[in-house]
Design a protein around this motif. Structure first.
Motif, mmCIF file in Angstrom:
data_model
loop_
_atom_site.group_PDB
_atom_site.id
_atom_site.type_symbol
_atom_site.label_atom_id
_atom_site.label_comp_id
_atom_site.label_asym_id
_atom_site.label_seq_id
_atom_site.Cartn_x
_atom_site.Cartn_y
_atom_site.Cartn_z
ATOM 1 N N SER A 1 0.826 -1.209 0.000
ATOM 2 C CA SER A 1 0.000 0.000 0.000
ATOM 3 C C SER A 1 0.862 1.262 0.000
ATOM 4 N N PRO A 2 0.610 2.216 -0.915
ATOM 5 C CA PRO A 2 1.339 3.486 -0.890
ATOM 6 C C PRO A 2 0.996 4.247 0.385
ATOM 7 N N THR A 3 1.992 4.680 1.089
ATOM 8 C CA THR A 3 1.749 5.268 2.422
ATOM 9 C C THR A 3 2.420 6.612 2.606
ATOM 10 N N ARG A 4 3.702 6.706 2.242
ATOM 11 C CA ARG A 4 4.466 7.947 2.455
ATOM 12 C C ARG A 4 4.521 8.719 1.136
ATOM 13 N N PHE A 5 3.619 9.671 0.975
ATOM 14 C CA PHE A 5 3.542 10.449 -0.256
ATOM 15 C C PHE A 5 4.491 11.641 -0.152
ATOM 16 N N LEU A 6 5.490 11.669 -1.031
ATOM 17 C CA LEU A 6 6.492 12.731 -1.063
ATOM 18 C C LEU A 6 6.224 13.580 -2.290
ATOM 19 N N ILE A 7 5.792 14.825 -2.074
ATOM 20 C CA ILE A 7 5.249 15.667 -3.141
ATOM 21 C C ILE A 7 6.114 16.911 -3.304
ATOM 22 N N HIS A 8 6.419 17.239 -4.557
ATOM 23 C CA HIS A 8 7.251 18.419 -4.804
ATOM 24 C C HIS A 8 6.558 19.670 -4.246
ATOM 25 N N GLU A 9 7.366 20.539 -3.650
ATOM 26 C CA GLU A 9 6.820 21.700 -2.938
ATOM 27 C C GLU A 9 5.982 22.611 -3.838
ATOM 28 N N SER A 10 6.263 22.639 -5.136
ATOM 29 C CA SER A 10 5.539 23.542 -6.035
ATOM 30 C C SER A 10 4.093 23.110 -6.233
ATOM 31 N N ILE A 11 3.781 21.841 -6.003
ATOM 32 C CA ILE A 11 2.404 21.361 -6.182
ATOM 33 C C ILE A 11 1.840 20.807 -4.878
ATOM 34 N N PHE A 12 2.578 20.983 -3.802
ATOM 35 C CA PHE A 12 2.201 20.339 -2.537
ATOM 36 C C PHE A 12 0.814 20.780 -2.047
ATOM 37 N N ALA A 13 0.576 22.061 -1.975
ATOM 38 C CA ALA A 13 -0.698 22.563 -1.446
ATOM 39 C C ALA A 13 -1.866 22.084 -2.309
ATOM 40 N N ASP A 14 -1.695 22.144 -3.621
ATOM 41 C CA ASP A 14 -2.761 21.719 -4.531
ATOM 42 C C ASP A 14 -3.023 20.218 -4.388
ATOM 43 N N PHE A 15 -1.947 19.440 -4.304
ATOM 44 C CA PHE A 15 -2.106 17.987 -4.175
ATOM 45 C C PHE A 15 -2.802 17.643 -2.858
ATOM 46 N N CYS A 16 -2.375 18.262 -1.769
ATOM 47 C CA CYS A 16 -2.983 17.981 -0.463
ATOM 48 C C CYS A 16 -4.482 18.280 -0.473
ATOM 49 N N GLU A 17 -4.850 19.404 -1.077
ATOM 50 C CA GLU A 17 -6.265 19.793 -1.146
ATOM 51 C C GLU A 17 -7.078 18.761 -1.927
ATOM 52 N N LYS A 18 -6.558 18.351 -3.070
ATOM 53 C CA LYS A 18 -7.302 17.404 -3.913
ATOM 54 C C LYS A 18 -7.310 16.002 -3.297
ATOM 55 N N PHE A 19 -6.195 15.562 -2.745
ATOM 56 C CA PHE A 19 -6.138 14.245 -2.117
ATOM 57 C C PHE A 19 -7.117 14.184 -0.943
ATOM 58 N N THR A 20 -7.108 15.223 -0.127
ATOM 59 C CA THR A 20 -8.004 15.270 1.028
ATOM 60 C C THR A 20 -9.463 15.245 0.597
ATOM 61 N N ALA A 21 -9.782 16.004 -0.432
ATOM 62 C CA ALA A 21 -11.168 16.054 -0.918
ATOM 63 C C ALA A 21 -11.629 14.688 -1.405
ATOM 64 N N HIS A 22 -10.777 14.006 -2.158
ATOM 65 C CA HIS A 22 -11.135 12.677 -2.662
ATOM 66 C C HIS A 22 -11.256 11.670 -1.511
ATOM 67 N N ALA A 23 -10.380 11.776 -0.532
ATOM 68 C CA ALA A 23 -10.427 10.859 0.615
ATOM 69 C C ALA A 23 -11.731 11.014 1.389
ATOM 70 N N LYS A 24 -12.182 12.245 1.526
ATOM 71 C CA LYS A 24 -13.424 12.510 2.266
ATOM 72 C C LYS A 24 -14.658 11.978 1.535
ATOM 73 N N GLN A 25 -14.535 11.772 0.225
ATOM 74 C CA GLN A 25 -15.677 11.299 -0.568
ATOM 75 C C GLN A 25 -15.809 9.777 -0.595
ATOM 76 N N ILE A 26 -14.827 9.079 -0.031
ATOM 77 C CA ILE A 26 -14.879 7.613 -0.044
ATOM 78 C C ILE A 26 -16.072 7.128 0.762
ATOM 79 N N LYS A 27 -16.851 6.247 0.177
ATOM 80 C CA LYS A 27 -17.998 5.669 0.876
ATOM 81 C C LYS A 27 -17.529 4.460 1.665
ATOM 82 N N VAL A 28 -17.649 4.551 2.982
ATOM 83 C CA VAL A 28 -17.250 3.470 3.875
ATOM 84 C C VAL A 28 -18.501 2.753 4.366
#
Length: 475
Positions: free
Chosen positions: A283-310
């Motif tokens: 399982s991918p666990t430690r996401f290492l993201i370039h600083e130039s896209i970090f804020a954008d990636f975090c926002e989108k990743f978080t949004a998608h994670a919150k939409q997961i139906k559990v």
């Protein structure tokens, strides 16, 4: 379902007085009771495997191939039945469970094909009156151990390769998902293989491992599970110099460079991260993201994670089911608690889903935790993603290689120079670039450092179950 042992071609109860309850992690209901095996049962399994090996090892590669293919064919027809058992015992959503059974069947199919291609070779002699050949022979009786997180794939991978090589096997699957392994045993039983060729024993793990490791009739140990247990088995196996393969834990890094499509990668990353509630060794666990896209990636990743139906794994709309057991739930709660106490930002999840009756925990995202946070060092084996920024590829590679694990790694970039460096410099048994698939039946799979020893899958995986013999004949 009637849970049982499978020894010497018979389904029967263990002769121990200990009973084990198989629990549905979604509802906490008891699915059935399993009577543990005894030392006498295990010895009988070893002896039946030894006798079956003497027959199977002499069976032609062609005939072995035909028989193993029959396992795959039957498994393909029972995808729905076995998948439902996975969902009930493990909590994996039904769609994911069906893919697992499909892959397990493909492993038998692949092994059936490769059984015909176990080639030796001829070595040019120094003397023209001499003939020198190298032949591959089955190693013998194999003792195999598998966990609960891939209850169809892991037994299938070990059994298929062992049978293709000409070995017999005593398998100890997880008691927590015993019914899935027994579905595979049922297929083998129906196909009239030599009695004892495949045995399945369930019981006290330490007792079973001690007996199998100490038996001089067992030639090889193959284990998938925790690093600490794998090291213990290696120590036991070393006393008799048994052959050994270990597929152990990981803490997979993902390097995401500045040239990616952020939304596309973030969306796919969420799907991969929370597959089987994160209870996957790759399982991918430690996401290492370039600083130039970090804020954008975090926002989108978080949004998608919150939409997961559990929810219930049997609900077709569910995207993530429960954790397998209360131990995993407690471990995840402790890791999140530690992150909170040390000031890490939790942008999604971070809590148990109390409204659901089983071991449900929300998909969790932790942003920029400092190195003191436990989850930076301990594989979560659950629905936790860690998002951290990096400035240079050197920094990302250093962080990716920081831990003593090296099972699977991932990277996303279109930069050819980055791809070359990542391919060459990441310390990992598997590196997947611009893709999330870590293993397939036809590819070798294994870890380095504390993530394992030896290989499973592919031609290389079958060769683990073979021994080499050099034959020199003078005329």
């Amino acid at each position: 379902m009637q849970y049982s042992q499978y020894i010497s071609g018979k389904f029967r109860q263990g002769s121990s007085e200990i009973n084990y309850e198989v629990i549905n992690p979604s509802t906490s209901e008891i699915l059935g009771t399993l009577q543990f095996t005894s030392a006498q049962d295990i010895q009988e399994a070893i002896q039946s495997a030894l006798q079956a090996y003497k027959v199977w090892a002499k069976t032609s590669a062609y005939d072995r191939s035909v028989k193993i293919r029959q396992i795959a064919n039957l498994m393909y027809t029972r995808v729905d039945v076995i998948a439902e058992k996975i969902s009930l015992e493990l909590g994996k959503p039904l769609a994911e469970a069906k893919k697992e059974v499909q892959t397990a069947a493909e492993m038998f199919e692949w092994a059936s094909e490769e059984a015909r291609r176990i080639y030796g070779k001829t070595i040019a002699p120094r003397n023209p009156n001499m003939k020198q050949t190298v032949v591959y022979e089955p190693v013998g009786v194999v003792a195999a151990f598998s966990g609960w997180n891939a209850p169809a794939i892991t037994p299938a991978r070990k059994i298929s390769a062992a049978l293709a090589a000409g070995c017999s096997i005593v398998m100890k699957p997880s008691e927590e998902t015993a019914g899935v392994a027994l579905k595979i045993a049922e297929i083998i039983h129906e196909l009239d293989f030599p009695k004892g060729l495949v045995n399945m024993v369930f019981g006290n793990p330490e007792e079973i491992s001690n007996i199998l490791c100490e038996s001089t009739d067992v030639a090889m140990i193959t284990f998938t599970g925790a690093t600490s247990i794998g090291k213990s088995l290696a120590e036991k196996a070393s006393k008799h110099l048994k052959k050994l393969t270990l597929e152990l834990g990981g803490h997979a890094p993902v390097i995401i460079c500045e040239d990616v499509d952020v939304d596309k990668v973030a969306r796919a990353a969420v799907v991969s991260k929370y597959r089987n509630a994160g209870q996957v060794c790759t399982s991918p666990t430690r996401f290492l993201i370039h600083e130039s896209i970090f804020a954008d990636f975090c926002e989108k990743f978080t949004a998608h994670a919150k939409q997961i139906k559990v929810g219930s794994p049997l609900d077709g709309q569910t995207q993530m089911g429960p954790l397998k057991n209360s131990r995993r739930l407690a471990a995840i709660e402790q890791l999140v608690k530690n992150a909170r106490e040390l000031g890490a930002e939790i942008s999604a999840g971070g809590e148990r889903l109390e409204k659901l009756p089983g071991n449900f925990y929300a998909p969790t995202v932790i942003i920029q935790p400092n190195l003191d946070v436990d989850v930076n060092h301990i594989e979560p084996f659950g629905p936790i993603a860690i998002l951290k920024s990096f400035t240079s590829l050197d920094e990302a590679l250093q962080e990716a290689n920081r831990l003593p694990f090296g099972l699977a790694s991932y990277a996303f970039t279109q930069n050819f120079q980055y791809i070359q460096r990542i391919s060459n410099e990441i310390e990992s048994g598997v590196i997947s670039i611009n893709d999330w698939q870590a293993s397939l039946p036809e590819t070798p799979f294994g870890g380095v450092k504390d993530s394992g020893l030896g290989t499973e899958g592919g031609v290389e995986g079958i060769h683990e179950f073979l021994k080499i013999k050099t034959v020199r004949i003078a005329s």
